[in-house]
Design an enzyme around this catalytic site. Structure first.
Site: not given
Length: 689
Positions: A249, A291, A306
């Site tokens: 991520c 994250h 995202d």
């Protein structure tokens, strides 16, 4: 001072006490007269401004005692970016007053939002010290700095979600079709700079630029499974991510940030807690973030995205990544984004009001599919449900949607009812303790028949309803719904999915279209029913615009009535279109099957009596039925008895069961026919005399 010398010590003390209340006014005068003496604000340029103000004052006072205001423009000098912008908003004035022969000039020059000198003079403690951010934006929005973030309520969105749109800004995704097709096919370049240049060809607005970046990243960067398992093998460098085509991520968010920066779009990398792969209901989030994602500034406001979750997903055991584009995480509405993303800096929720970490942890686990499928809300709001025999779950949707559910991976512990705007689910846990409830959904018009996971609860059961033993082969949804209406069953006589009967008999009728045909079956877990018994404990009759299903249950218990239908012109088998649960607790109930129907029995025939398929021996039985379009109806036993047609269109008559094992009903369609057709058969119980 001469007066003070004449006073005694006692008089001086009394005078000091009397004058002490005037001290603040004196200090104010001192501060106002010496404001330029402050160490942080005493700039040489400001002294020049004061000097020019004094000179302007002398020129600005006329001989008639008129009050004149003179604007002073500071001399040009190099300023930090933020200070330069603030100067444009600064009030700079010289106020000149003439009062007789006395002139008072007050000059104050300071940037807007600068701490006033008076406050600085009387700051008895530093308190929380925050460095002023030097970045300048056109709106009162978030400021990306390391020491503090400023937020304006004007750009925040309300929580909870109002259900109006999945996005944080109004966009038409159809306008991106051509751009998406182009961006997804652009090949990776040797550098991020070259890639961004290629992607931005033909784009004009910041939204189009961001869309091209988003589509490319989500279609070309795979999740780095090796890097996930071994941190020493991962890299968040945009150049490394582009070179390898893999990232965790942090790599996704850093690449998006770099590409946006090259495209002239303000972008920030955010970090926090997430409900992603490996998340379990009840997890508590502490310590470092798990994250990373991005915030971008478009049209004066900040928005969230995202790219990691937009690219695809990993399996539940975090062993394999699958590319599966997810539009949901592009410019997601903050009230939805916070469902599975909780930033460490609360202001980056972009919500008013913000939610707490405990609210985030306790909230029901609604997945992106929940909202992608047009679902709006669900109750209860918490993932943990305390149950006392029965738990009710409700979901609101924007359009008719198909649902299914599992409790501990089994489908037979809940009664699910479809509604035009959602569904209702009554769950009956089979035992005390914890149970995992999962709810799935799909679009009824989609060619994809697979259900997608949308919602997850945990039920803590304290008591069990032993009186309701749902069938192992329970066929949800239960009761009439928009789905049964689409299959031709409208205006149901029984709207509840669970029907209670005291005498073991009940009926269900619907308004129907003529081009639909139906059949029905009854089943139970109380005992094993043969296929013949399942068919013959229901009896269907039909008029011009209605169909009726009559039910007689053989013994007390819980039964499932399944109705199947299909269009007459369509080939293939019947499909399940409507289901009911029938409950009877009367221990005296014991109904036989309905009479056996031959294939010559037509849907539009109607049987009034006898409805029991087993008749008592040595009795005279009355018969009444509607059989239109025939010339004769007879009952054949030991002897044959013709029935009479009354003025209401019913065939009536009596026949004895004495001396026979069964009775059959026959019809002659035309008077000249030599043969008759059997349409019904009854069994005779007991021995004949």
């Amino acid at each position: 001072m001469a007066l003070l010398d004449c006073l005694s010590r006692t008089q001086k003390i009394i005078l000091a006490i009397l004058c002490f209340p005037l001290l603040p006014f004196y200090l104010c005068y001192v501060c106002c007269c010496s404001s330029d003496e402050d160490g942080g604000e005493a700039k040489a340029s400001q002294k020049g401004d004061l000097r020019r103000a004094e000179e302007a004052k002398n020129d600005a006072v006329d001989g008639h005692g008129v009050k004149v205001t003179v604007n002073i423009q500071p001399s040009p000098r190099t300023l930090p970016r933020s200070t330069a912008t603030q100067r444009e908003q600064t009030d700079k004035s010289v106020e000149c007053n003439v009062n007789g022969n006395r002139e008072v000039v007050t000059v104050e020059i300071h940037p807007k939002k600068r701490t006033a000198n008076l406050v600085k003079k009387f700051s008895f403690g530093k308190g929380k010290v925050t460095s002023r951010n030097e970045a300048v934006y056109e709106n009162e929005g978030y400021v990306n700095d390391q020491n503090g973030t400023k937020v304006s309520n004007a750009i925040l969105l309300a929580y909870p979600w109002d259900g109006s749109t999945l996005k944080s800004m109004r966009i038409d995704l159809n306008q991106f079709k051509q751009l998406d097709a182009y961006a997804s096919e652009v090949r990776a370049s040797s550098s991020v700079e070259v890639l961004v240049r290629d992607l931005l060809r033909g784009t004009s607005s910041d939204v189009e630029k961001l869309r091209a970046i988003w589509v490319w990243v989500t279609h070309h960067i795979a999740y780095d499974m090796e890097g996930y398992r071994n941190p020493n093998l991962r890299s968040a460098s945009p150049d490394d991510v582009l070179r390898t085509g893999r990232a965790v991520c942090a790599g996704y968010s850093s690449l998006v940030q770099r590409m946006c920066s090259l495209a002239g779009i303000e972008c920030k990398e955010l970090s926090g807690y997430s409900k992603g792969a490996g998340y379990k209901l009840g997890n508590r989030f502490r310590g470092e973030s798990d994250h990373a994602w991005n915030a971008v500034r478009l049209a004066g406001s900040w928005h969230l995205l995202d790219a990691t979750w937009g690219a695809g997903h990993v399996t539940d055991n975090v062993s394999q990544f699958e590319f599966k584009y997810n539009e949901f995480y592009f410019l997601t509405h903050p009230a939805l984004f916070v469902g599975d993303h909780f930033p460490l800096e609360g202001q980056w929720q972009l919500l008013r009001p913000q939610i707490s970490l405990k609210q985030f942890e306790d909230a029901a686990f609604r997945k992106s599919c929940f909202y992608n499928s047009g679902l709006l809300s669900s109750q209860p709001e918490s993932w943990l449900i305390h149950s006392d025999q029965k738990t009710t779950i409700t979901i609101k949707s924007s359009s008719p949607t198909l649902f299914m559910q599992t409790l501990n991976d089994k489908e037979n512990h809940g009664i699910l009812t479809l509604k035009p705007d959602g569904m209702m689910l009554d769950v009956y846990p089979p035992e005390i303790g914890k149970h995992s409830l999962k709810i799935y959904c799909r679009d009824p018009d989609s060619t994809e028949k697979m259900y997608n996971s949308a919602l997850h609860y945990e039920i803590q059961c304290k008591a069990v309803d032993r009186g309701l033993n749902l069938p192992e082969d329970l066929k949800n949804p239960m009761g009439p719904s928009w789905m049964s209406e689409q299959s031709g069953l409208c205006d149901p006589s029984q709207r509840d999915s669970l029907v209670h009967t005291a005498d073991g008999r009940c009926s269900f009728s619907f308004r129907v279209d003529s081009h639909w045909e139906f059949l029905s079956m009854l089943s139970t877990e109380v005992f094993r029913m043969t296929d013949d018994e399942q068919r013959r404990h229901t009896f269907m009759s039909r008029t011009v615009d209605r169909v009726k299903f009559q039910v007689q249950i053989p013994r007390p218990g819980l039964y499932q009535l399944c109705i199947y239908g299909k269009e007459r012109t369509m080939a293939g088998s019947f499909s399940n279109v409507c289901n009911y649960l029938i409950s009877c607790t009367n221990p005296k109930v014991s109904w036989p099957v309905f009479p056996l129907k031959y294939t010559t029995w037509q849907e539009h025939y109607e049987l009034v009596e006898p409805l029991s398929g087993v008749l008592p021996a040595n009795r005279t039985i009355r018969f009444k039925m509607r059989v239109p379009g025939v010339s004769q109806v007879s009952v054949q036993g030991k002897a044959t008895q013709d029935l009479c047609l009354d003025t209401d269109g019913f065939w009536n008559g009596c026949c004895s069961t004495a001396g026979c094992l069964d009775l059959s009903v026959m019809i002659r369609e035309n008077p000249n026919d030599l043969t008759r057709s059997f349409i019904l058969n009854y069994q005779v119980g007991g021995k004949s005399d």
